[in-house]
Design a protein around this motif. Structure first.
Motif, PDB file in Angstrom:
ATOM      1  N   GLY A 104       0.821  -1.143  -0.046  1.00 30.40           N
ATOM      2  CA  GLY A 104       0.035   0.034  -0.017  1.00 30.40           C
ATOM      3  C   GLY A 104       0.851   1.233  -0.081  1.00 30.40           C
ATOM      4  N   GLY A 105       1.977   1.292   0.501  1.00 25.82           N
ATOM      5  CA  GLY A 105       2.827   2.378   0.710  1.00 25.82           C
ATOM      6  C   GLY A 105       3.684   2.618  -0.594  1.00 25.82           C
ATOM      7  N   GLN A 106       3.512   1.618  -1.513  1.00 28.79           N
ATOM      8  CA  GLN A 106       4.362   1.722  -2.798  1.00 28.79           C
ATOM      9  C   GLN A 106       3.666   1.833  -4.085  1.00 28.79           C
ATOM     10  OE1 GLN A 106       5.550  -0.860  -0.560  1.00 28.79           O
ATOM     11  NE2 GLN A 106       7.042   0.876   0.265  1.00 28.79           N
ATOM     12  N   VAL A 107       2.350   1.120  -4.188  1.00 23.68           N
ATOM     13  CA  VAL A 107       1.743   0.899  -5.350  1.00 23.68           C
ATOM     14  C   VAL A 107       0.132   1.495  -5.131  1.00 23.68           C
ATOM     15  CG1 VAL A 107       0.547  -0.754  -6.973  1.00 23.68           C
ATOM     16  CG2 VAL A 107       2.746  -1.332  -5.900  1.00 23.68           C
ATOM     17  N   THR A 108      -0.257   2.338  -6.237  1.00 27.35           N
ATOM     18  CA  THR A 108      -1.498   2.741  -6.255  1.00 27.35           C
ATOM     19  C   THR A 108      -2.099   2.443  -7.510  1.00 27.35           C
ATOM     20  OG1 THR A 108      -0.540   4.933  -5.033  1.00 27.35           O
ATOM     21  CG2 THR A 108      -2.684   5.104  -6.159  1.00 27.35           C
ATOM     22  N   LEU A 109      -3.283   2.114  -7.311  1.00 22.63           N
ATOM     23  CA  LEU A 109      -4.382   1.625  -8.412  1.00 22.63           C
ATOM     24  C   LEU A 109      -5.369   2.873  -8.567  1.00 22.63           C
ATOM     25  CD1 LEU A 109      -5.922  -1.945  -7.187  1.00 22.63           C
ATOM     26  CD2 LEU A 109      -4.075  -1.472  -9.094  1.00 22.63           C
ATOM     27  N   LEU A 110      -5.004   3.556  -9.727  1.00 21.78           N
ATOM     28  CA  LEU A 110      -5.495   4.904  -9.986  1.00 21.78           C
ATOM     29  C   LEU A 110      -6.879   4.736 -10.611  1.00 21.78           C
ATOM     30  CD1 LEU A 110      -2.492   6.436 -11.933  1.00 21.78           C
ATOM     31  CD2 LEU A 110      -2.926   6.838  -9.622  1.00 21.78           C
ATOM     32  N   GLY A 111      -7.407   3.352 -10.873  1.00 23.65           N
ATOM     33  CA  GLY A 111      -8.860   3.374 -11.715  1.00 23.65           C
ATOM     34  C   GLY A 111      -8.589   3.858 -12.831  1.00 23.65           C
ATOM     35  N   HIS A 112      -9.818   4.066 -13.508  1.00 23.22           N
ATOM     36  CA  HIS A 112      -9.769   4.712 -14.797  1.00 23.22           C
ATOM     37  C   HIS A 112      -9.655   6.093 -14.778  1.00 23.22           C
ATOM     38  CE1 HIS A 112     -11.458   5.401 -18.754  1.00 23.22           C
ATOM     39  NE2 HIS A 112     -12.218   6.406 -18.416  1.00 23.22           N
ATOM     40  N   VAL A 113      -8.443   6.369 -15.879  1.00 21.07           N
ATOM     41  CA  VAL A 113      -7.950   7.637 -15.905  1.00 21.07           C
ATOM     42  C   VAL A 113      -8.339   7.907 -17.400  1.00 21.07           C
ATOM     43  CG1 VAL A 113      -5.907   9.161 -16.389  1.00 21.07           C
ATOM     44  CG2 VAL A 113      -6.143   7.172 -14.590  1.00 21.07           C
ATOM     45  N   PRO A 114      -9.387   9.111 -17.591  1.00 20.78           N
ATOM     46  CA  PRO A 114      -9.720   9.689 -18.814  1.00 20.78           C
ATOM     47  C   PRO A 114      -8.626  10.211 -19.674  1.00 20.78           C
ATOM     48  CG  PRO A 114     -11.012  10.733 -17.071  1.00 20.78           C
ATOM     49  CD  PRO A 114      -9.927   9.772 -16.404  1.00 20.78           C
ATOM     50  N   ARG A 115      -8.771   9.887 -21.171  1.00 18.01           N
ATOM     51  CA  ARG A 115      -7.627  10.037 -21.906  1.00 18.01           C
ATOM     52  C   ARG A 115      -7.156  11.440 -21.796  1.00 18.01           C
ATOM     53  NH1 ARG A 115      -5.645   6.247 -24.608  1.00 18.01           N
ATOM     54  NH2 ARG A 115      -4.314   7.770 -25.675  1.00 18.01           N
ATOM     55  N   SER A 116      -7.916  12.515 -21.438  1.00 15.08           N
ATOM     56  CA  SER A 116      -7.712  13.789 -21.495  1.00 15.08           C
ATOM     57  C   SER A 116      -6.806  14.062 -20.300  1.00 15.08           C
ATOM     58  CB  SER A 116      -8.956  14.824 -21.325  1.00 15.08           C
ATOM     59  OG  SER A 116      -9.668  14.293 -19.726  1.00 15.08           O
ATOM     60  N   GLU A 117      -6.910  13.257 -19.327  1.00 13.66           N
ATOM     61  CA  GLU A 117      -5.829  13.416 -17.989  1.00 13.66           C
ATOM     62  C   GLU A 117      -4.713  12.364 -18.231  1.00 13.66           C
ATOM     63  OE1 GLU A 117      -6.213  15.366 -15.399  1.00 13.66           O
ATOM     64  OE2 GLU A 117      -7.466  16.298 -16.578  1.00 13.66           O
ATOM     65  N   LEU A 118      -4.711  11.536 -19.010  1.00 13.96           N
ATOM     66  CA  LEU A 118      -3.771  10.261 -19.067  1.00 13.96           C
ATOM     67  C   LEU A 118      -2.313  10.674 -19.284  1.00 13.96           C
ATOM     68  CD1 LEU A 118      -3.104   7.413 -18.572  1.00 13.96           C
ATOM     69  CD2 LEU A 118      -3.731   7.014 -21.170  1.00 13.96           C
ATOM     70  N   PHE A 119      -2.193  11.827 -20.133  1.00 16.66           N
ATOM     71  CA  PHE A 119      -0.983  12.255 -20.789  1.00 16.66           C
ATOM     72  C   PHE A 119      -0.489  13.019 -19.721  1.00 16.66           C
ATOM     73  CE2 PHE A 119      -2.912  12.581 -25.123  1.00 16.66           C
ATOM     74  CZ  PHE A 119      -2.460  11.316 -25.362  1.00 16.66           C
ATOM     75  N   ARG A 120      -0.967  13.718 -18.623  1.00 19.86           N
ATOM     76  CA  ARG A 120      -0.431  14.188 -17.592  1.00 19.86           C
ATOM     77  C   ARG A 120       0.410  13.055 -16.852  1.00 19.86           C
ATOM     78  NH1 ARG A 120      -4.425  17.677 -13.761  1.00 19.86           N
ATOM     79  NH2 ARG A 120      -2.511  18.540 -13.316  1.00 19.86           N
ATOM     80  N   TYR A 121      -0.103  11.961 -16.422  1.00 12.78           N
ATOM     81  CA  TYR A 121       0.545  10.703 -15.835  1.00 12.78           C
ATOM     82  C   TYR A 121       1.768  10.358 -16.423  1.00 12.78           C
ATOM     83  CZ  TYR A 121      -3.274  10.478 -12.688  1.00 12.78           C
ATOM     84  OH  TYR A 121      -4.473  10.961 -11.729  1.00 12.78           O
ATOM     85  N   TYR A 122       1.886  10.411 -17.727  1.00 10.39           N
ATOM     86  CA  TYR A 122       3.090   9.940 -18.604  1.00 10.39           C
ATOM     87  C   TYR A 122       3.895  11.018 -18.171  1.00 10.39           C
ATOM     88  CZ  TYR A 122       0.596   6.790 -21.741  1.00 10.39           C
ATOM     89  OH  TYR A 122      -0.128   5.594 -22.328  1.00 10.39           O
ATOM     90  N   ALA A 123       3.408  12.205 -18.380  1.00  7.05           N
ATOM     91  CA  ALA A 123       4.605  13.323 -18.118  1.00  7.05           C
ATOM     92  C   ALA A 123       4.951  13.189 -16.622  1.00  7.05           C
ATOM     93  CB  ALA A 123       3.854  14.667 -18.281  1.00  7.05           C
ATOM     94  N   GLU A 124       4.501  12.684 -15.911  1.00  7.38           N
ATOM     95  CA  GLU A 124       4.968  12.613 -14.445  1.00  7.38           C
ATOM     96  C   GLU A 124       5.990  11.429 -14.297  1.00  7.38           C
ATOM     97  OE1 GLU A 124       4.997  13.571 -10.305  1.00  7.38           O
ATOM     98  OE2 GLU A 124       4.295  14.637 -12.174  1.00  7.38           O
ATOM     99  N   ALA A 125       5.583  10.184 -14.920  1.00  5.99           N
ATOM    100  CA  ALA A 125       6.419   9.101 -14.798  1.00  5.99           C
ATOM    101  C   ALA A 125       7.769   9.185 -15.152  1.00  5.99           C
ATOM    102  CB  ALA A 125       5.865   7.795 -15.678  1.00  5.99           C
ATOM    103  N   ASP A 126       8.525   8.285 -14.515  1.00 10.66           N
ATOM    104  CA  ASP A 126      10.096   8.250 -14.831  1.00 10.66           C
ATOM    105  C   ASP A 126      10.234   6.882 -15.881  1.00 10.66           C
ATOM    106  OD1 ASP A 126      11.292  10.281 -13.220  1.00 10.66           O
ATOM    107  OD2 ASP A 126      10.392   9.106 -11.619  1.00 10.66           O
ATOM    108  N   LEU A 127       9.274   5.758 -15.451  1.00 12.46           N
ATOM    109  CA  LEU A 127       9.546   4.583 -16.190  1.00 12.46           C
ATOM    110  C   LEU A 127       8.319   4.137 -16.578  1.00 12.46           C
ATOM    111  CD1 LEU A 127      11.058   2.026 -17.346  1.00 12.46           C
ATOM    112  CD2 LEU A 127      11.157   1.065 -14.911  1.00 12.46           C
TER     113      LEU A 127
END
Length: 243
Positions: A104-127
């Protein structure tokens, strides 16, 4: 039409009666990242590396493998976060496993992410990671690479046509948990040294998996086939009637 050279080779191997001159490989493609796709408001300078997995919570996506890898990463003392974007029938199973492995301290299930928001998660990711049992040439990897993200994916089907190991991203043998963990550790420990890989990833997508260019090629191929077809007056009348 097929989406990968892997599929074309499969057709040649299993359907020798098919004329390969009539089998065309047409890669899918993605648009470039929107200029408004800003990262989420987190303090990345103090946060551990972020692994991002995008895909439906379905057995074929093999998120159980990813959770097992996260458990081993934590046991090895590797700092990381993991976000899983997607919804599906495996959610309760994954929640149970996360609880059993105390993730629970490392992994988060985000649920459905709308495509309009998904690119923000790509921008945040390292891998960006993929753990699927089966794929074609995944759009989620193309999207991540278009954002100049390092990707780690299984060496299956058409994926090596997109992810050239060590050049545009990294591959691991499908199902090899220890190799996946080792690769993830190496990548997370050298993110600052992988600028050339990130740039190569973006260029590879822009060159070979560009949505606009690939649609134009598909249109040209269609027009070539139509122009080259010999039609009788009866055929032309039938087409007009259908129109």
């Amino acid at each position: 039409l097929t989406v990968s050279q892997f599929n074309r080779r499969h057709i040649a191997a299993h359907y020798p009666e098919v004329d390969l001159a009539k089998v065309h490989v047409q890669h899918l493609g993605v648009e470039g990242p929107a200029t408004t796709a800003l990262p989420l408001k987190t303090n990345k300078s103090q946060a551990p590396p972020l692994l991002l997995s995008v895909g439906r919570l379905h057995p074929v996506k093999n998120h159980v493998f990813l959770l097992q890898a996260c458990f081993l990463l934590r046991e090895c003392g590797t700092p990381f976060r993991c976000w899983i974007a997607g919804e599906g029938p495996e959610r309760r199973k994954l929640e149970f496993l996360m609880n059993e492995l105390k993730l629970g301290g490392q992994v988060t299930l985000l649920g459905h992410v709308p495509r309009s928001e998904l690119f923000r998660y790509y921008a945040e990711a390292d891998l960006a990671v993929l753990t699927s049992h089966s794929e074609g040439v995944p759009l989620v990897l193309m999207e991540a690479m278009a954002f100049e993200k390092v990707v780690l994916a299984p060496d299956i089907t058409g994926i090596p046509e997109l992810v050239v190991d060590g050049k545009t991203g990294f591959l691991y043998k499908a199902g090899a948990l220890e190799e996946f963990v080792w690769r993830a550790q190496q990548i997370c420990g050298s993110l600052g040294e992988l600028g050339a890989v990130r740039l190569a990833a973006r260029q590879h997508v822009r060159m070979y998996f560009n949505q606009r260019k690939n649609l134009e090629r598909l249109g040209d191929l269609f027009l070539e086939q139509v122009a080259g077809a010999e039609r009788s007056p009866t055929d032309e009348n039938l087409v007009l009637q259908q129109i």
